[in-house]
Motif scaffolding. Structure first.
Motif, PDB file in Angstrom:
ATOM      1  N   MET A   1      24.210  53.916  39.988  1.00 38.18           N
ATOM      2  CA  MET A   1      23.466  52.890  39.251  1.00 38.18           C
ATOM      3  C   MET A   1      24.347  52.297  38.154  1.00 38.18           C
ATOM      4  SD  MET A   1      20.452  52.528  40.485  1.00 38.18           S
ATOM      5  CE  MET A   1      19.561  51.734  39.143  1.00 38.18           C
ATOM      6  N   PRO A   2      24.265  50.953  37.932  1.00 39.38           N
ATOM      7  CA  PRO A   2      25.039  50.347  36.853  1.00 39.38           C
ATOM      8  C   PRO A   2      24.641  50.918  35.504  1.00 39.38           C
ATOM      9  CG  PRO A   2      24.198  48.675  38.361  1.00 39.38           C
ATOM     10  CD  PRO A   2      23.514  49.956  38.713  1.00 39.38           C
ATOM     11  N   LEU A   3      25.614  51.066  34.605  1.00 40.12           N
ATOM     12  CA  LEU A   3      25.335  51.533  33.261  1.00 40.12           C
ATOM     13  C   LEU A   3      24.656  50.440  32.457  1.00 40.12           C
ATOM     14  CD1 LEU A   3      28.705  53.339  32.499  1.00 40.12           C
ATOM     15  CD2 LEU A   3      26.541  54.372  33.198  1.00 40.12           C
ATOM     16  N   PRO A   4      24.016  50.780  31.342  1.00 39.93           N
ATOM     17  CA  PRO A   4      23.369  49.776  30.512  1.00 39.93           C
ATOM     18  C   PRO A   4      24.370  48.730  30.032  1.00 39.93           C
ATOM     19  CG  PRO A   4      22.701  51.982  29.862  1.00 39.93           C
ATOM     20  CD  PRO A   4      23.817  52.159  30.830  1.00 39.93           C
ATOM     21  N   GLY A   5      23.884  47.500  29.839  1.00 37.33           N
ATOM     22  CA  GLY A   5      24.767  46.450  29.356  1.00 37.33           C
ATOM     23  C   GLY A   5      24.945  45.329  30.344  1.00 37.33           C
ATOM     24  N   GLY A   6      24.371  45.472  31.519  1.00 29.66           N
ATOM     25  CA  GLY A   6      24.377  44.382  32.479  1.00 29.66           C
ATOM     26  C   GLY A   6      25.701  44.087  33.146  1.00 29.66           C
ATOM     27  N   PRO A   7      26.509  45.112  33.567  1.00 29.70           N
ATOM     28  CA  PRO A   7      27.776  44.807  34.206  1.00 29.70           C
ATOM     29  C   PRO A   7      27.632  44.041  35.503  1.00 29.70           C
ATOM     30  CG  PRO A   7      27.259  47.143  34.422  1.00 29.70           C
ATOM     31  CD  PRO A   7      26.278  46.564  33.464  1.00 29.70           C
ATOM     32  N   ALA A   8      26.543  44.305  36.236  1.00 28.93           N
ATOM     33  CA  ALA A   8      26.336  43.563  37.478  1.00 28.93           C
ATOM     34  C   ALA A   8      26.115  42.086  37.194  1.00 28.93           C
ATOM     35  CB  ALA A   8      25.142  44.145  38.241  1.00 28.93           C
ATOM     36  N   ASP A   9      25.365  41.802  36.113  1.00 27.52           N
ATOM     37  CA  ASP A   9      25.166  40.413  35.716  1.00 27.52           C
ATOM     38  C   ASP A   9      26.481  39.781  35.281  1.00 27.52           C
ATOM     39  OD1 ASP A   9      22.499  40.614  36.234  1.00 27.52           O
ATOM     40  OD2 ASP A   9      21.947  41.105  34.173  1.00 27.52           O
ATOM     41  N   LYS A  10      27.316  40.567  34.590  1.00 29.17           N
ATOM     42  CA  LYS A  10      28.614  40.077  34.146  1.00 29.17           C
ATOM     43  C   LYS A  10      29.483  39.715  35.351  1.00 29.17           C
ATOM     44  CE  LYS A  10      32.481  41.481  31.155  1.00 29.17           C
ATOM     45  NZ  LYS A  10      33.544  41.650  32.142  1.00 29.17           N
ATOM     46  N   LEU A  11      29.503  40.610  36.333  1.00 26.93           N
ATOM     47  CA  LEU A  11      30.274  40.338  37.533  1.00 26.93           C
ATOM     48  C   LEU A  11      29.701  39.149  38.290  1.00 26.93           C
ATOM     49  CD1 LEU A  11      32.615  41.297  39.345  1.00 26.93           C
ATOM     50  CD2 LEU A  11      30.974  42.697  40.577  1.00 26.93           C
ATOM     51  N   GLY A  12      28.426  38.894  38.096  1.00 19.93           N
ATOM     52  CA  GLY A  12      27.788  37.787  38.785  1.00 19.93           C
ATOM     53  C   GLY A  12      28.254  36.428  38.317  1.00 19.93           C
ATOM     54  N   ASN A  13      28.966  36.351  37.196  1.00 18.14           N
ATOM     55  CA  ASN A  13      29.534  35.089  36.756  1.00 18.14           C
ATOM     56  C   ASN A  13      30.421  34.550  37.869  1.00 18.14           C
ATOM     57  OD1 ASN A  13      31.724  33.369  35.552  1.00 18.14           O
ATOM     58  ND2 ASN A  13      30.522  33.707  33.706  1.00 18.14           N
ATOM     59  N   ARG A  14      30.191  33.306  38.254  1.00 15.11           N
ATOM     60  CA  ARG A  14      30.862  32.774  39.443  1.00 15.11           C
ATOM     61  C   ARG A  14      32.376  32.803  39.343  1.00 15.11           C
ATOM     62  NH1 ARG A  14      28.593  27.043  41.037  1.00 15.11           N
ATOM     63  NH2 ARG A  14      29.581  26.636  39.023  1.00 15.11           N
ATOM     64  N   TYR A  15      32.923  32.424  38.198  1.00 16.48           N
ATOM     65  CA  TYR A  15      34.383  32.362  38.063  1.00 16.48           C
ATOM     66  C   TYR A  15      35.004  33.745  38.237  1.00 16.48           C
ATOM     67  CZ  TYR A  15      38.963  31.065  36.245  1.00 16.48           C
ATOM     68  OH  TYR A  15      40.306  30.845  36.112  1.00 16.48           O
ATOM     69  N   GLU A  16      34.490  34.719  37.489  1.00 17.68           N
ATOM     70  CA  GLU A  16      34.999  36.079  37.584  1.00 17.68           C
ATOM     71  C   GLU A  16      34.860  36.625  39.007  1.00 17.68           C
ATOM     72  OE1 GLU A  16      33.343  34.870  35.114  1.00 17.68           O
ATOM     73  OE2 GLU A  16      33.969  35.713  33.191  1.00 17.68           O
ATOM     74  N   LEU A  17      33.751  36.307  39.623  1.00 15.35           N
ATOM     75  CA  LEU A  17      33.489  36.838  40.963  1.00 15.35           C
ATOM     76  C   LEU A  17      34.427  36.232  41.998  1.00 15.35           C
ATOM     77  CD1 LEU A  17      31.826  38.815  42.518  1.00 15.35           C
ATOM     78  CD2 LEU A  17      29.997  37.129  42.696  1.00 15.35           C
ATOM     79  N   TRP A  18      34.690  34.923  41.906  1.00 15.09           N
ATOM     80  CA  TRP A  18      35.636  34.298  42.836  1.00 15.09           C
ATOM     81  C   TRP A  18      37.026  34.921  42.701  1.00 15.09           C
ATOM     82  CZ3 TRP A  18      34.451  32.182  47.074  1.00 15.09           C
ATOM     83  CH2 TRP A  18      33.350  31.322  47.209  1.00 15.09           C
ATOM     84  N   TRP A  19      37.453  35.171  41.458  1.00 14.53           N
ATOM     85  CA  TRP A  19      38.765  35.786  41.263  1.00 14.53           C
ATOM     86  C   TRP A  19      38.807  37.188  41.878  1.00 14.53           C
ATOM     87  CZ3 TRP A  19      43.562  34.620  40.466  1.00 14.53           C
ATOM     88  CH2 TRP A  19      44.465  35.590  40.018  1.00 14.53           C
ATOM     89  N   THR A  20      37.721  37.923  41.743  1.00 13.35           N
ATOM     90  CA  THR A  20      37.668  39.266  42.317  1.00 13.35           C
ATOM     91  C   THR A  20      37.728  39.212  43.836  1.00 13.35           C
ATOM     92  OG1 THR A  20      36.228  39.870  40.456  1.00 13.35           O
ATOM     93  CG2 THR A  20      36.484  41.493  42.202  1.00 13.35           C
ATOM     94  N   VAL A  21      37.051  38.239  44.439  1.00 13.89           N
ATOM     95  CA  VAL A  21      37.085  38.066  45.896  1.00 13.89           C
ATOM     96  C   VAL A  21      38.516  37.808  46.363  1.00 13.89           C
ATOM     97  CG1 VAL A  21      36.389  36.557  47.807  1.00 13.89           C
ATOM     98  CG2 VAL A  21      34.696  37.296  46.121  1.00 13.89           C
ATOM     99  N   VAL A  22      39.227  36.952  45.646  1.00 11.82           N
ATOM    100  CA  VAL A  22      40.617  36.654  46.002  1.00 11.82           C
ATOM    101  C   VAL A  22      41.470  37.924  45.968  1.00 11.82           C
ATOM    102  CG1 VAL A  22      42.721  35.471  45.238  1.00 11.82           C
ATOM    103  CG2 VAL A  22      40.556  34.229  45.303  1.00 11.82           C
ATOM    104  N   GLN A  23      41.263  38.756  44.958  1.00 10.31           N
ATOM    105  CA  GLN A  23      42.054  39.975  44.843  1.00 10.31           C
ATOM    106  C   GLN A  23      41.682  41.005  45.915  1.00 10.31           C
ATOM    107  OE1 GLN A  23      44.718  39.930  42.934  1.00 10.31           O
ATOM    108  NE2 GLN A  23      44.017  37.843  42.475  1.00 10.31           N
ATOM    109  N   VAL A  24      40.426  41.022  46.324  1.00 10.30           N
ATOM    110  CA  VAL A  24      40.032  41.893  47.444  1.00 10.30           C
ATOM    111  C   VAL A  24      40.761  41.457  48.716  1.00 10.30           C
ATOM    112  CG1 VAL A  24      38.124  42.482  48.999  1.00 10.30           C
ATOM    113  CG2 VAL A  24      37.802  42.607  46.530  1.00 10.30           C
ATOM    114  N   GLN A  25      40.911  40.159  48.895  1.00  4.05           N
ATOM    115  CA  GLN A  25      41.653  39.669  50.059  1.00  4.05           C
ATOM    116  C   GLN A  25      43.124  40.088  49.996  1.00  4.05           C
ATOM    117  OE1 GLN A  25      40.849  35.480  49.974  1.00  4.05           O
ATOM    118  NE2 GLN A  25      38.763  35.709  50.736  1.00  4.05           N
ATOM    119  N   ASN A  26      43.714  40.089  48.793  1.00  8.94           N
ATOM    120  CA  ASN A  26      45.086  40.588  48.643  1.00  8.94           C
ATOM    121  C   ASN A  26      45.158  42.070  49.001  1.00  8.94           C
ATOM    122  OD1 ASN A  26      46.066  38.110  47.781  1.00  8.94           O
ATOM    123  ND2 ASN A  26      45.789  38.572  45.606  1.00  8.94           N
ATOM    124  N   LEU A  27      44.113  42.801  48.634  1.00 12.37           N
ATOM    125  CA  LEU A  27      44.038  44.215  48.990  1.00 12.37           C
ATOM    126  C   LEU A  27      43.984  44.378  50.506  1.00 12.37           C
ATOM    127  CD1 LEU A  27      41.790  46.854  47.235  1.00 12.37           C
ATOM    128  CD2 LEU A  27      41.902  46.747  49.708  1.00 12.37           C
TER     129      LEU A  27
END
Length: 294
Positions: free
Chosen positions: A1-27
């Protein structure tokens, strides 16, 4: 479960999430072994990429309040990127990537100069000897717990600053998906985003990501080593010729002048060629003759 503070919501920011997707593809392409999204207790880092003992910490921010990231803005209490850099880079094998659609020229310039310098002495006496750069370096050292010149240069040499707008990030992610999968790129990226949001605080290995995507119907393109490519290509060619011969008149190829022209163009100039003609004019036979003679 996510810890308090809304990290899932933070990751949900479109810009941050697109960058993470790109890095997963590099992986997935083999550049990294695993990724951990939203490290507990470290809210100044989106994720870390891991390969052997190397860790690459990434912070993505869509834009700066005033349009550019100064050192003062990056060190402000509500941003805290500069302080995070010092914390993450205390381990010699660590790297730090900051990406934004807004320029972070002050930090990027110091990093570029540190990379170009051959020693701390050269960095100080040549690359930051000017008043402006010297003041910026001094300010940065204060942010970094009054570290000495050698430590500041070492940190700067392990920092990468990237400037990308959101649309470019999206295009990069879609192109990456198209390269890796025989499936609609938007669908693949959507599945990766869902996996990331559902995997907050978890470490995802390449194998785990590949397995998840395969179960969702998205299998990686099959990559063949060079030593195996030749027999596979030859097998495809044999199958093509076999199927083509069944459509020839009495199974016999009729020599065509067009084939000679194709061979001359390809062998001498290596240029692209297009074979056109109405139905029944012998395009299939021409191509079969071309393949057989090549």
């Amino acid at each position: 479960m996510p810890l308090p503070g809304g990290p899932a919501d933070k990751l949900g920011n479109r810009y941050e999430l697109w960058w993470t997707v790109v890095q997963v593809q590099n992986l997935l392409q083999g550049q990294w072994d695993s990724i951990r999204v939203e490290i507990p207790g470290n809210d100044k880092v989106e994720f870390e990429l891991i390969r052997d003992t190397v860790r690459s910490f990434h912070q993505a921010k869509r834009n700066a309040p005033d349009g550019k990231w100064t050192l003062a803005e990056l060190a402000s209490p509500n941003v805290g990127v500069i302080q995070s850099i010092e914390h993450q880079l205390r381990t010699p094998e660590s790297r730090y990537v900051f990406v934004s659609s807004s320029d972070a020229r002050e930090l990027a310039e110091l990093s570029d100069r540190a990379h170009a310098s051959a020693s701390p002495k050269e960095f100080s006496e040549v690359f930051t000897s000017g008043k402006e750069q010297g003041q910026r370096l001094s300010r940065l050292q204060k942010y970094w717990s009054n570290c000495d010149l050698a430590a500041a240069r070492d940190y700067l040499r392990r920092i990468e600053v990237r400037v990308l707008d959101e649309e470019s990030l999206k295009e990069q992610a879609l192109l990456g998906a198209q390269t890796l999968f025989l499936a609609p790129p938007a669908n693949v990226c959507s599945e990766i985003r869902s996996l990331l949001i559902d995997s907050v605080h978890k470490t995802l290995t390449r194998a785990a990501i590949v397995e998840h995507l395969a179960k969702a119907g998205y299998s990686l393109r099959q990559i063949v080593s060079l030593d195996r490519a030749k027999p596979l290509v030859e097998g495809v060619t044999r199958n093509y010729l076999s199927g083509t011969r069944s459509r020839l008149i009495q199974g016999t190829l009729v020599p065509r002048e067009a084939t000679n022209q194709l061979l001359a163009n390809v062998c001498t100039t290596g240029s692209d060629c297009v074979l056109t003609g109405r139905a029944g004019t012998g395009k299939t036979g021409c191509i079969a003759e071309f393949v057989q003679r090549r």
